[in-house]
Design a protein around this motif. Structure first.
Motif, PDB file in Angstrom:
ATOM      1  N   LYS A  43       0.823  -1.209   0.000  1.00  0.00           N
ATOM      2  CA  LYS A  43       0.000   0.000   0.000  1.00  0.00           C
ATOM      3  C   LYS A  43       0.859   1.262   0.000  1.00  0.00           C
ATOM      4  O   LYS A  43       0.521   2.245  -0.656  1.00  0.00           O
ATOM      5  N   LYS A  44       1.978   1.253   0.719  1.00  0.00           N
ATOM      6  CA  LYS A  44       2.906   2.397   0.711  1.00  0.00           C
ATOM      7  C   LYS A  44       3.486   2.611  -0.681  1.00  0.00           C
ATOM      8  O   LYS A  44       3.558   3.735  -1.171  1.00  0.00           O
ATOM      9  N   ILE A  45       3.925   1.530  -1.287  1.00  0.00           N
ATOM     10  CA  ILE A  45       4.491   1.609  -2.635  1.00  0.00           C
ATOM     11  C   ILE A  45       3.451   2.154  -3.611  1.00  0.00           C
ATOM     12  O   ILE A  45       3.725   3.062  -4.397  1.00  0.00           O
ATOM     13  N   ALA A  46       2.253   1.593  -3.553  1.00  0.00           N
ATOM     14  CA  ALA A  46       1.186   1.995  -4.472  1.00  0.00           C
ATOM     15  C   ALA A  46       0.814   3.468  -4.296  1.00  0.00           C
ATOM     16  O   ALA A  46       0.639   4.186  -5.285  1.00  0.00           O
ATOM     17  N   ALA A  47       0.708   3.917  -3.059  1.00  0.00           N
ATOM     18  CA  ALA A  47       0.337   5.314  -2.814  1.00  0.00           C
ATOM     19  C   ALA A  47       1.397   6.269  -3.345  1.00  0.00           C
ATOM     20  O   ALA A  47       1.073   7.288  -3.969  1.00  0.00           O
ATOM     21  N   ALA A  48       2.662   5.948  -3.126  1.00  0.00           N
ATOM     22  CA  ALA A  48       3.740   6.818  -3.599  1.00  0.00           C
ATOM     23  C   ALA A  48       3.834   6.791  -5.126  1.00  0.00           C
ATOM     24  O   ALA A  48       4.078   7.834  -5.755  1.00  0.00           O
ATOM     25  N   THR A  56      -1.062   2.297 -15.314  1.00  0.00           N
ATOM     26  CA  THR A  56      -1.416   1.169 -14.451  1.00  0.00           C
ATOM     27  C   THR A  56      -0.193   0.829 -13.621  1.00  0.00           C
ATOM     28  O   THR A  56       0.927   0.791 -14.136  1.00  0.00           O
ATOM     29  N   ILE A  57      -0.412   0.580 -12.334  1.00  0.00           N
ATOM     30  CA  ILE A  57       0.647   0.234 -11.389  1.00  0.00           C
ATOM     31  C   ILE A  57       0.374  -1.186 -10.901  1.00  0.00           C
ATOM     32  O   ILE A  57      -0.721  -1.484 -10.410  1.00  0.00           O
ATOM     33  N   ALA A  58       1.382  -2.046 -11.047  1.00  0.00           N
ATOM     34  CA  ALA A  58       1.259  -3.432 -10.593  1.00  0.00           C
ATOM     35  C   ALA A  58       2.402  -3.742  -9.635  1.00  0.00           C
ATOM     36  O   ALA A  58       3.537  -3.324  -9.864  1.00  0.00           O
ATOM     37  N   ASP A  84       8.010 -11.898  -4.783  1.00  0.00           N
ATOM     38  CA  ASP A  84       9.249 -12.398  -5.388  1.00  0.00           C
ATOM     39  C   ASP A  84       9.027 -13.536  -6.380  1.00  0.00           C
ATOM     40  O   ASP A  84       9.896 -13.824  -7.195  1.00  0.00           O
ATOM     41  N   GLY A  85       7.882 -14.168  -6.348  1.00  0.00           N
ATOM     42  CA  GLY A  85       7.560 -15.215  -7.310  1.00  0.00           C
ATOM     43  C   GLY A  85       6.766 -14.712  -8.501  1.00  0.00           C
ATOM     44  O   GLY A  85       6.384 -15.480  -9.372  1.00  0.00           O
ATOM     45  N   GLY A  86       6.518 -13.404  -8.524  1.00  0.00           N
ATOM     46  CA  GLY A  86       5.759 -12.813  -9.623  1.00  0.00           C
ATOM     47  C   GLY A  86       4.259 -12.883  -9.453  1.00  0.00           C
ATOM     48  O   GLY A  86       3.506 -12.668 -10.398  1.00  0.00           O
ATOM     49  N   HIS A  87       3.798 -13.155  -8.227  1.00  0.00           N
ATOM     50  CA  HIS A  87       2.363 -13.249  -7.967  1.00  0.00           C
ATOM     51  C   HIS A  87       1.808 -11.871  -7.653  1.00  0.00           C
ATOM     52  O   HIS A  87       2.330 -11.149  -6.792  1.00  0.00           O
ATOM     53  N   LEU A  88       0.722 -11.519  -8.319  1.00  0.00           N
ATOM     54  CA  LEU A  88       0.133 -10.192  -8.207  1.00  0.00           C
ATOM     55  C   LEU A  88      -0.380  -9.913  -6.793  1.00  0.00           C
ATOM     56  O   LEU A  88      -1.134 -10.703  -6.228  1.00  0.00           O
ATOM     57  N   MET A  89       0.064  -8.786  -6.232  1.00  0.00           N
ATOM     58  CA  MET A  89      -0.405  -8.331  -4.925  1.00  0.00           C
ATOM     59  C   MET A  89      -1.218  -7.042  -5.045  1.00  0.00           C
ATOM     60  O   MET A  89      -2.001  -6.726  -4.160  1.00  0.00           O
ATOM     61  N   TRP A  90      -1.007  -6.286  -6.138  1.00  0.00           N
ATOM     62  CA  TRP A  90      -1.693  -5.004  -6.302  1.00  0.00           C
ATOM     63  C   TRP A  90      -1.813  -4.679  -7.777  1.00  0.00           C
ATOM     64  O   TRP A  90      -0.853  -4.848  -8.529  1.00  0.00           O
ATOM     65  N   LEU A  91      -2.969  -4.200  -8.188  1.00  0.00           N
ATOM     66  CA  LEU A  91      -3.168  -3.696  -9.547  1.00  0.00           C
ATOM     67  C   LEU A  91      -4.063  -2.485  -9.460  1.00  0.00           C
ATOM     68  O   LEU A  91      -5.154  -2.558  -8.880  1.00  0.00           O
ATOM     69  N   GLY A 126       1.470  -3.746 -17.456  1.00  0.00           N
ATOM     70  CA  GLY A 126       2.067  -3.405 -16.156  1.00  0.00           C
ATOM     71  C   GLY A 126       2.412  -4.638 -15.326  1.00  0.00           C
ATOM     72  O   GLY A 126       3.551  -4.788 -14.876  1.00  0.00           O
ATOM     73  N   PRO A 127       1.461  -5.548 -15.114  1.00  0.00           N
ATOM     74  CA  PRO A 127       1.788  -6.753 -14.357  1.00  0.00           C
ATOM     75  C   PRO A 127       2.861  -7.604 -15.032  1.00  0.00           C
ATOM     76  O   PRO A 127       3.705  -8.197 -14.355  1.00  0.00           O
ATOM     77  N   GLN A 128       2.847  -7.659 -16.352  1.00  0.00           N
ATOM     78  CA  GLN A 128       3.852  -8.459 -17.057  1.00  0.00           C
ATOM     79  C   GLN A 128       5.257  -7.886 -16.847  1.00  0.00           C
ATOM     80  O   GLN A 128       6.227  -8.629 -16.700  1.00  0.00           O
ATOM     81  N   LYS A 129       5.369  -6.561 -16.831  1.00  0.00           N
ATOM     82  CA  LYS A 129       6.663  -5.932 -16.547  1.00  0.00           C
ATOM     83  C   LYS A 129       7.117  -6.273 -15.128  1.00  0.00           C
ATOM     84  O   LYS A 129       8.292  -6.565 -14.891  1.00  0.00           O
ATOM     85  N   ALA A 130       6.189  -6.230 -14.181  1.00  0.00           N
ATOM     86  CA  ALA A 130       6.521  -6.551 -12.789  1.00  0.00           C
ATOM     87  C   ALA A 130       6.956  -8.011 -12.657  1.00  0.00           C
ATOM     88  O   ALA A 130       7.951  -8.310 -11.985  1.00  0.00           O
ATOM     89  N   ILE A 131       6.231  -8.912 -13.280  1.00  0.00           N
ATOM     90  CA  ILE A 131       6.575 -10.337 -13.231  1.00  0.00           C
ATOM     91  C   ILE A 131       7.965 -10.562 -13.815  1.00  0.00           C
ATOM     92  O   ILE A 131       8.793 -11.267 -13.235  1.00  0.00           O
TER      93      ILE A 131
END
Length: 134
Positions: free
Chosen positions: A13-18, A31-33, A37-44, A58-63
């Motif tokens: 939540k801190k990361i997403a807000a900033a 879009t912010i994803a 560490d395993g590439g599992h989505l926690m926030w979108l 966005g999620p694909q870049k994060a993964i």
């Protein structure tokens, strides 16, 4: 047995807000994803006006960043320098905009942003990670 830090929902939540604040400050619809560490989505989070495709990119870049343990732009650079065979590697999305989250030398996740220029996507991701005060 080794131990390592892990992302909590509070951290996410801190990361997403900033990251959102950085995007809004610059009037960037993205879009912010955030993944673990395993590439599992926690926030979108898709900001108003962000293109629908950014919710996939966005999620694909994060993964890519999380499982590759490096910024996703490294892969884009490899391909642009001629290693086009890397395009066949799955699930890697070779686009700049995924940034790993590193705590005490351990990779704990990544932030992927999509919607503006790649360098601006990275700027947003890094602003989000900076909120952890690492």
């Amino acid at each position: 047995m080794k131990t390592k830090p892990v992302l909590t929902l509070e951290d996410v939540k801190k990361i997403a807000a900033a990251a959102e604040a950085e995007a809004v400050k610059n009037n960037w619809a993205v879009t912010i994803a955030i993944v673990d560490d395993g590439g599992h989505l926690m926030w979108l989070q898709r900001l108003d006006g962000a293109a629908p495709v950014s919710a996939w990119i966005g999620p694909q870049k994060a993964i890519t960043s999380a499982i590759g343990r490096r910024e996703s732009g490294v892969y884009e650079k490899m391909i642009n320098e001629g290693r086009v065979s890397f395009l066949s590697v799955q699930p890697v999305t070779p686009l700049e905009g995924g940034v790993p989250i590193i705590v005490e030398g351990q990779f704990v996740g990544a932030v992927g942003v999509s919607g503006v220029k790649s360098t601006e996507d990275v700027q947003i991701a890094k602003a989000g990670i900076a909120a952890l005060g690492l």
